[in-house]
Structure formats: structure tokens, C-alpha cells
Design an enzyme around this catalytic site. Structure first.
Site, PDB file in Angstrom:
ATOM      1  N   ARG A  95       5.475   8.430 -10.318  1.00  0.00           N
ATOM      2  CA  ARG A  95       6.947   8.402 -10.299  1.00  0.00           C
ATOM      3  C   ARG A  95       7.480   7.042 -10.739  1.00  0.00           C
ATOM      4  O   ARG A  95       8.499   6.946 -11.398  1.00  0.00           O
ATOM      5  CB  ARG A  95       7.459   8.764  -8.907  1.00  0.00           C
ATOM      6  CG  ARG A  95       7.514  10.277  -8.741  1.00  0.00           C
ATOM      7  CD  ARG A  95       7.994  10.659  -7.393  1.00  0.00           C
ATOM      8  NE  ARG A  95       6.845  10.821  -6.497  1.00  0.00           N
ATOM      9  CZ  ARG A  95       6.932  11.268  -5.266  1.00  0.00           C
ATOM     10  NH1 ARG A  95       8.108  11.572  -4.764  1.00  0.00           N
ATOM     11  NH2 ARG A  95       5.855  11.409  -4.525  1.00  0.00           N
ATOM     12  N   GLU A 153       1.281  -0.734 -11.585  1.00  0.00           N
ATOM     13  CA  GLU A 153       0.069   0.074 -11.353  1.00  0.00           C
ATOM     14  C   GLU A 153       0.373   1.368 -10.628  1.00  0.00           C
ATOM     15  O   GLU A 153      -0.355   1.784  -9.745  1.00  0.00           O
ATOM     16  CB  GLU A 153      -0.963  -0.768 -10.583  1.00  0.00           C
ATOM     17  CG  GLU A 153      -1.632  -1.818 -11.444  1.00  0.00           C
ATOM     18  CD  GLU A 153      -3.063  -2.128 -11.014  1.00  0.00           C
ATOM     19  OE1 GLU A 153      -3.607  -1.448 -10.120  1.00  0.00           O
ATOM     20  OE2 GLU A 153      -3.635  -3.074 -11.577  1.00  0.00           O
ATOM     21  N   GLU A 185      -1.208 -30.766 -27.496  1.00  0.00           N
ATOM     22  CA  GLU A 185      -1.174 -31.833 -28.508  1.00  0.00           C
ATOM     23  C   GLU A 185      -1.363 -33.206 -27.861  1.00  0.00           C
ATOM     24  O   GLU A 185      -1.968 -34.101 -28.468  1.00  0.00           O
ATOM     25  CB  GLU A 185       0.115 -31.777 -29.350  1.00  0.00           C
ATOM     26  CG  GLU A 185       1.434 -31.736 -28.603  1.00  0.00           C
ATOM     27  CD  GLU A 185       1.848 -30.336 -28.175  1.00  0.00           C
ATOM     28  OE1 GLU A 185       1.039 -29.659 -27.515  1.00  0.00           O
ATOM     29  OE2 GLU A 185       2.991 -29.936 -28.448  1.00  0.00           O
ATOM     30  N   ALA A 215      -4.986   4.991 -14.159  1.00  0.00           N
ATOM     31  CA  ALA A 215      -6.380   5.428 -14.200  1.00  0.00           C
ATOM     32  C   ALA A 215      -6.370   6.915 -13.898  1.00  0.00           C
ATOM     33  O   ALA A 215      -5.954   7.323 -12.815  1.00  0.00           O
ATOM     34  CB  ALA A 215      -7.188   4.676 -13.149  1.00  0.00           C
ATOM     35  N   GLY A 274       2.570   4.592  -8.632  1.00  0.00           N
ATOM     36  CA  GLY A 274       2.016   5.842  -9.141  1.00  0.00           C
ATOM     37  C   GLY A 274       2.885   6.455 -10.238  1.00  0.00           C
ATOM     38  O   GLY A 274       3.660   5.769 -10.915  1.00  0.00           O
ATOM     39  N   LEU A 278      -3.564  -5.209  -3.583  1.00  0.00           N
ATOM     40  CA  LEU A 278      -2.808  -5.648  -4.767  1.00  0.00           C
ATOM     41  C   LEU A 278      -3.126  -7.095  -5.174  1.00  0.00           C
ATOM     42  O   LEU A 278      -2.262  -7.787  -5.710  1.00  0.00           O
ATOM     43  CB  LEU A 278      -1.292  -5.468  -4.570  1.00  0.00           C
ATOM     44  CG  LEU A 278      -0.820  -4.039  -4.327  1.00  0.00           C
ATOM     45  CD1 LEU A 278       0.681  -4.008  -4.049  1.00  0.00           C
ATOM     46  CD2 LEU A 278      -1.147  -3.147  -5.523  1.00  0.00           C
ATOM     47  N   SER A 309      -7.527   8.847  -4.543  1.00  0.00           N
ATOM     48  CA  SER A 309      -7.607   8.365  -5.931  1.00  0.00           C
ATOM     49  C   SER A 309      -8.785   7.423  -6.121  1.00  0.00           C
ATOM     50  O   SER A 309      -9.025   6.960  -7.221  1.00  0.00           O
ATOM     51  CB  SER A 309      -6.300   7.670  -6.315  1.00  0.00           C
ATOM     52  OG  SER A 309      -6.130   6.509  -5.548  1.00  0.00           O
ATOM     53  N   ARG A 355      -5.669  -8.179 -14.116  1.00  0.00           N
ATOM     54  CA  ARG A 355      -4.724  -8.619 -13.073  1.00  0.00           C
ATOM     55  C   ARG A 355      -4.665 -10.151 -13.019  1.00  0.00           C
ATOM     56  O   ARG A 355      -3.621 -10.732 -12.775  1.00  0.00           O
ATOM     57  CB  ARG A 355      -5.173  -8.115 -11.693  1.00  0.00           C
ATOM     58  CG  ARG A 355      -4.802  -6.701 -11.385  1.00  0.00           C
ATOM     59  CD  ARG A 355      -5.174  -6.406  -9.941  1.00  0.00           C
ATOM     60  NE  ARG A 355      -4.914  -5.028  -9.564  1.00  0.00           N
ATOM     61  CZ  ARG A 355      -5.122  -4.539  -8.353  1.00  0.00           C
ATOM     62  NH1 ARG A 355      -5.618  -5.300  -7.400  1.00  0.00           N
ATOM     63  NH2 ARG A 355      -4.851  -3.281  -8.078  1.00  0.00           N
ATOM     64  N   CYS A 367       6.837 -33.513 -26.512  1.00  0.00           N
ATOM     65  CA  CYS A 367       5.636 -33.818 -27.308  1.00  0.00           C
ATOM     66  C   CYS A 367       5.947 -34.244 -28.735  1.00  0.00           C
ATOM     67  O   CYS A 367       5.198 -35.038 -29.315  1.00  0.00           O
ATOM     68  CB  CYS A 367       4.728 -32.597 -27.362  1.00  0.00           C
ATOM     69  SG  CYS A 367       4.059 -32.200 -25.759  1.00  0.00           S
TER      70      CYS A 367
HETATM   71  N1  NAP Z   1      -5.220   6.419 -10.368  1.00  0.00           N
HETATM   72  C1  NAP Z   1      -4.283   5.506 -10.447  1.00  0.00           C
HETATM   73  O1  NAP Z   1      -4.215   4.704 -11.396  1.00  0.00           O
HETATM   74  C2  NAP Z   1      -3.273   5.426  -9.353  1.00  0.00           C
HETATM   75  C3  NAP Z   1      -2.486   4.266  -9.261  1.00  0.00           C
HETATM   76  C4  NAP Z   1      -1.493   4.232  -8.301  1.00  0.00           C
HETATM   77  C5  NAP Z   1      -1.309   5.336  -7.473  1.00  0.00           C
HETATM   78  N2  NAP Z   1      -2.106   6.415  -7.572  1.00  0.00           N
HETATM   79  C6  NAP Z   1      -1.891   7.602  -6.722  1.00  0.00           C
HETATM   80  O2  NAP Z   1      -0.584   8.058  -7.002  1.00  0.00           O
HETATM   81  C7  NAP Z   1      -0.058   8.686  -5.858  1.00  0.00           C
HETATM   82  C8  NAP Z   1       1.353   8.153  -5.642  1.00  0.00           C
HETATM   83  O3  NAP Z   1       2.142   8.398  -6.784  1.00  0.00           O
HETATM   84  P1  NAP Z   1       3.609   8.965  -6.628  1.00  0.00           P
HETATM   85  O4  NAP Z   1       4.117   9.250  -7.996  1.00  0.00           O
HETATM   86  O5  NAP Z   1       3.593  10.067  -5.634  1.00  0.00           O
HETATM   87  O6  NAP Z   1       4.405   7.761  -5.951  1.00  0.00           O
HETATM   88  P2  NAP Z   1       4.640   6.215  -6.365  1.00  0.00           P
HETATM   89  O7  NAP Z   1       5.000   6.154  -7.799  1.00  0.00           O
HETATM   90  O8  NAP Z   1       3.536   5.392  -5.853  1.00  0.00           O
HETATM   91  O9  NAP Z   1       5.909   5.886  -5.465  1.00  0.00           O
HETATM   92  C9  NAP Z   1       7.107   6.553  -5.740  1.00  0.00           C
HETATM   93  C10 NAP Z   1       8.131   6.145  -4.737  1.00  0.00           C
HETATM   94  O10 NAP Z   1       8.579   4.818  -4.994  1.00  0.00           O
HETATM   95  C11 NAP Z   1       9.886   4.679  -4.485  1.00  0.00           C
HETATM   96  N3  NAP Z   1      10.779   4.064  -5.447  1.00  0.00           N
HETATM   97  C12 NAP Z   1      11.677   3.090  -5.169  1.00  0.00           C
HETATM   98  N4  NAP Z   1      12.396   2.756  -6.241  1.00  0.00           N
HETATM   99  C13 NAP Z   1      11.948   3.549  -7.242  1.00  0.00           C
HETATM  100  C14 NAP Z   1      12.353   3.675  -8.579  1.00  0.00           C
HETATM  101  N5  NAP Z   1      13.307   2.935  -9.138  1.00  0.00           N
HETATM  102  N6  NAP Z   1      11.726   4.604  -9.328  1.00  0.00           N
HETATM  103  C15 NAP Z   1      10.731   5.359  -8.813  1.00  0.00           C
HETATM  104  N7  NAP Z   1      10.321   5.281  -7.536  1.00  0.00           N
HETATM  105  C16 NAP Z   1      10.924   4.368  -6.749  1.00  0.00           C
HETATM  106  C17 NAP Z   1      10.382   6.089  -4.187  1.00  0.00           C
HETATM  107  O11 NAP Z   1      10.349   6.283  -2.773  1.00  0.00           O
HETATM  108  P3  NAP Z   1      11.669   5.934  -1.950  1.00  0.00           P
HETATM  109  O12 NAP Z   1      12.726   6.836  -2.501  1.00  0.00           O
HETATM  110  O13 NAP Z   1      11.320   6.110  -0.565  1.00  0.00           O
HETATM  111  O14 NAP Z   1      11.940   4.510  -2.318  1.00  0.00           O
HETATM  112  C18 NAP Z   1       9.365   6.984  -4.845  1.00  0.00           C
HETATM  113  O15 NAP Z   1       9.186   8.231  -4.199  1.00  0.00           O
HETATM  114  C19 NAP Z   1      -0.982   8.350  -4.715  1.00  0.00           C
HETATM  115  O16 NAP Z   1      -1.719   9.508  -4.399  1.00  0.00           O
HETATM  116  C20 NAP Z   1      -1.891   7.278  -5.257  1.00  0.00           C
HETATM  117  O17 NAP Z   1      -3.189   7.402  -4.737  1.00  0.00           O
HETATM  118  C21 NAP Z   1      -3.092   6.488  -8.503  1.00  0.00           C
END
Ligand code: NAP
Length: 386
Positions: free
Chosen positions: A308, A304, A60, A162, A306, A212, A176, A192, A92
Site C-alpha cells: 500500500r 521498503e 581537490e 522482494a 509494503g 530497519l 514474508s 541500505r 575550494c
Molecule cells: N517482501 C517484501 O519486500 C515486504 C516488504 C515490506 C512488507 N512486506 C509485507 O507486506 C505486508 C504489509 O503490506 P501492506 O500493503 O498491507 O501495508 P503497508 O504498506 O506496510 O502499510 C500500509 C499502511 O500504512 C499506513 N499509511 C500511512 N500513511 C500512508 C500513506 N500516505 N499511504 C499509504 N499508507 C499509509 C496506512 O495505515 P493507517 O491508515 O493506519 O496509517 C496503511 O494501511 C506485510 O505482510 C509485510 O510482511 C513485504
């Protein structure tokens, strides 16, 4: 002028103000995007403005400067309530009244508790007529991260994944790159560049060694706050994400009591190590981390992966929006990581549901987006365009 014509004109000017607001996309945080247009007493546009970036003049003020004396007796169309407090710039609302504006048409009230209706009160007390609510749905939607982060006192969280047609995000060995095509990757870098912070799990750092950073085509991306969830400091000291990006250090979020020697190694490599209390499963507590990020004025956090990490955000109800790129590829391996790798689910009723879904083709991939929490803009009625 009859009422229908008057309504049509009002909507036309507000649409233009919304388009002006969008010019600030990705640059205004922690402030919202705002657009303004002043129409003089003869019904002609006299001044336009938008908030270009945090610290720059508000929309404004920019429009008032351009309109000069023509603001007197004019109407100000504004996509958000004018501020009532001294922030990075002076308030303002008093400036609008002093310029002689006789009527303000605003899309929506500012949720910031320092404003929250006070801007309108200042205008009314000065004799300015105030109308609120025109195209509010669109004004809130474009600033959803701002509205949610203020309401919830935490950043708005988008999960981005993805995956292959069968929901896998990598091969069993961790490959990946690349599941999705070039167009999707370019789209993701544009996105991003609009958020404040980006987060991944340590397994993703170990497997992919990502930078990243935001790398939009043809321009320099903004420096993001980068975060790695790494409970026990397993991030290698040579990881590509560790050196600060234009002065912004990557945050390695670990659990209290982690090895101080490893923490020193990562700090020496340029990272900021933060130790947080353990959450479920002894891992980094997401709530505590989001609190820390809110304190640093992060409005929008992009997660982004993985799988978990996605599961953890979903389990704690901390994911607002999901963005899934699905590529025409079948990995077909039961040992390959899934887009969301959580625990047991006993019935479909328990599965998180996605609402307000949209889909589009990006190159050869499909992008499906939707909401996990009720979208903040869904409570505002959608008004038709003119
Ligand atoms: N295509 C896609 O979009 C994409 C994107 C990203 C990744 N990826 C692929 O995904 C794979 C990895 O995925 P992932 O599921 O194995 O692992 P992740 O989600 O990348 O990492 C998981 C790790 O993060 C740590 N962590 C710390 N605090 C956490 C919390 N509160 N909750 C969950 N995890 C926590 C844990 O290890 P600690 O217990 O040691 O802390 C856990 O084992 C890779 O192969 C990568 O290439 C693909």
C-alpha cells in the site's frame, strides 16, 4: 601529442578520479561523492583525493595537499565543479587557483545553487583554463540522489520490494520471511548502508516488527533515519524499531489530531512523533513528509513497503527508481498482499512505466531495476571507456 591521444589520456585520468570518488559511497551525504587527481606539468600523477565523508576535506584539497609544489602548472581532474562557498569546509576554487593549477578538467557543474558555475568563474577569473563535460554521464549517475534532491527539493526515492514469481510480498497471514534468498538480503543491507533514510508502512511494522537498520556484512552500518507511516499511531510501544539507533530516533509520521496519549507512549519509547496534515484518504501526506526530510538533509530515501505504501508513492509520482527482487517461489494465493496494492487501473496506458531497466541474478533471485521518473543522468551523453 595528437588530439586522439590527448582525449584518451584525459578520459583515463577522469575514470581514475571517478573510481576515487566511489570510495566515499554511502558516507558523504548530504554532500556528493567527488574524486580528484592532479597530473603535474610532466604528465605524472602527483596527488589524489576523494571526499571521504561530510565534514572531511573535499577531494581537490586532499589532492592539492599530496601534490604540494608539483601542483604548480599541473592539471586537476575533478568529478564535480569545485565549491565556491564556505560550507562545513572553506571554498575550494580559490585554493585550486592559489596552488598554481593551470588547467581544470571537470566532469560536471555542481547543481547546488551556491556553486552552480561560480566555482568555474573563480578559476577562469584567476587565469585557470577550464574544460567541463568529460564523462559527465557517469559523474551524475553516481550522484543521482544528490542531483535529484537539489533539483526537486525533496529526497530521491527508491522503492524496494522482494516478491514471489507471482508478485506477492507475503502470505495472506503476513509471513514474508523469507521470500528471497540470503544473497539478496545481504545485497539489500549493502544498499541500505548507502541511503540516508528508510521508510515502511505501519502494517509492515505490525506484521514483521523490523529493526530497519543497515547491517552490511563485516562492518557496522550507518545509522539511518527510520520512518513509519502510521496515521493513527497504531505502532506498538514495544516495536523493535522504536529505540533510537546511536542517537537517531525513529520518526513515526502520523496525521494531525492523533491521540496525544499514544504519541506520548511512543515518545517515551524513544521515537519522534511528527504530526502532518492529512493527504489523500486521510493518511499521512507524503509531500509534507518529504519536505520535512529534505529539511533534515535526506538525499536518498529507501521505501521498503509494503504494497500500500508503494502504491501511494507511485500514485503521487514520488518514486524515482524501483528495485524488485523476484524469487523463484509461487505463493499463488489471491488474498496474499501484492508488491503494489493500489486502486483500480482501467487501462494499461495508465500503468506507470519503468525505463532504463537492468536485470541481474543475485544468488537464486532476479533483481530488476529501473526508473519511474526520467533519470537525471540520461540527459548527459555517455562517453565510451578507454
Ligand atoms: N517482501 C517484501 O519486500 C515486504 C516488504 C515490506 C512488507 N512486506 C509485507 O507486506 C505486508 C504489509 O503490506 P501492506 O500493503 O498491507 O501495508 P503497508 O504498506 O506496510 O502499510 C500500509 C499502511 O500504512 C499506513 N499509511 C500511512 N500513511 C500512508 C500513506 N500516505 N499511504 C499509504 N499508507 C499509509 C496506512 O495505515 P493507517 O491508515 O493506519 O496509517 C496503511 O494501511 C506485510 O505482510 C509485510 O510482511 C513485504
Amino acid at each position: 601529442m595528437n588530439t586522439a591521444d590527448r582525449n584518451r589520456r584525459n578520459r583515463k585520468w577522469m575514470q581514475e578520479a571517478l573510481s576515487l570518488a566511489a570510495l566515499g559511497a554511502g558516507r558523504t551525504s548530504p554532500n556528493p561523492m567527488v574524486g580528484a587527481i592532479i597530473v603535474d606539468a610532466e604528465g605524472e600523477p602527483a596527488g589524489r583525493g576523494w571526499h571521504e565523508r561530510a565534514g572531511a576535506p573535499h577531494a581537490e584539497v586532499m589532492a592539492l595537499r599530496e601534490a604540494g609544489e608539483r601542483a604548480r602548472g599541473g592539471t586537476l581532474y575533478l568529478t564535480l565543479e569545485p565549491c565556491a562557498h564556505q560550507g562545513r569546509t572553506p571554498p575550494c576554487a580559490p585554493a585550486v587557483a592559489e596552488a598554481g593549477i593551470s588547467r581544470v578538467v571537470a566532469a560536471v557543474e555542481d547543481p547546488d545553487p551556491r556553486v552552480a558555475g561560480n566555482g568555474f568563474e573563480i578559476l577562469k577569473a584567476a587565469g585557470v583554463s577550464v574544460e567541463v563535460g568529460l564523462l559527465a554521464h557517469r559523474a551524475v549517475r553516481m550522484n543521482e540522489a544528490f542531483f535529484v534532491s537539489i533539483r526537486e527539493s525533496r529526497p530521491f526515492v527508491t522503492l524496494k520490494m522482494a516478491m514471489s514469481l507471482d508478485g506477492r510480498i507475503a502470505t495472506r497471514g503476513g509471513q514474508s520471511r523469507w521470500i528471497t534468498g540470503e544473497a539478496s538480503r545481504a545485497w539489500a543491507h549493502e544498499f541500505r548502508d548507502r541511503v540516508d533514510a528508510i521508510l515502511v508502512g505501519v502494517e509492515t511494522v505490525l506484521k514483521d516488527d523490523p529493526l530497519l537498520t543497515a547491517r552490511p556484512e563485516g562492518r557496522e552500518g550507518k545509522p539511518l533515519i527510520r520512518i513509519v507511516l502510521d496515521s493513527r499511531l497504531r505502532t506498538p510501544k514495544g516495536a523493535r524499531t522504536l529505540p533510537p539507533d546511536r542517537g537517531v530516533a525513529t520518526i513515526i509520521a502520523a496525521v494531525e489530531g492523533s491521540d496525544p496519549e499514544k504519541a506520548r507512549e511512543l515518545t517515551d519509547a524513544g521515537a519522534e512523533v511528527v504530526m502532518l496534515g492529512p493527504g489523500p484518504n486521510g493518511r499521512v501526506a507524503l509531500g509534507a513528509l518529504l519536505n520535512l526530510l529534505a529539511g533534515r538533509e535526506v538525499r536518498h530515501l529507501l521505501v521498503e513497503g509494503g504494497g500500500r505504501v508503494h502504491a501511494a508513492f507511485l500514485d503521487e509520482g514520488l518514486a524515482d527508481r524501483v528495485m524488485a527482487f523476484i524469487a523463484p517461489m509461487i505463493i499463488g494465493d489471491s488474498q496474499a498482499p501484492g508488491a503494489v496494492s493500489g486502486g483500480e487501473l482501467h487501462s494499461l496506458e495508465e500503468a506507470p512505466k519503468v525505463s532504463h531497466v537492468t536485470h541481474e541474478l543475485i544468488g537464486g533471485d532476479i533483481l530488476i531495476q529501473g526508473y519511474l521518473n526520467h533519470p537525471v543522468w540520461a540527459d548527459f551523453e555517455e562517453s565510451p571507456d578507454v
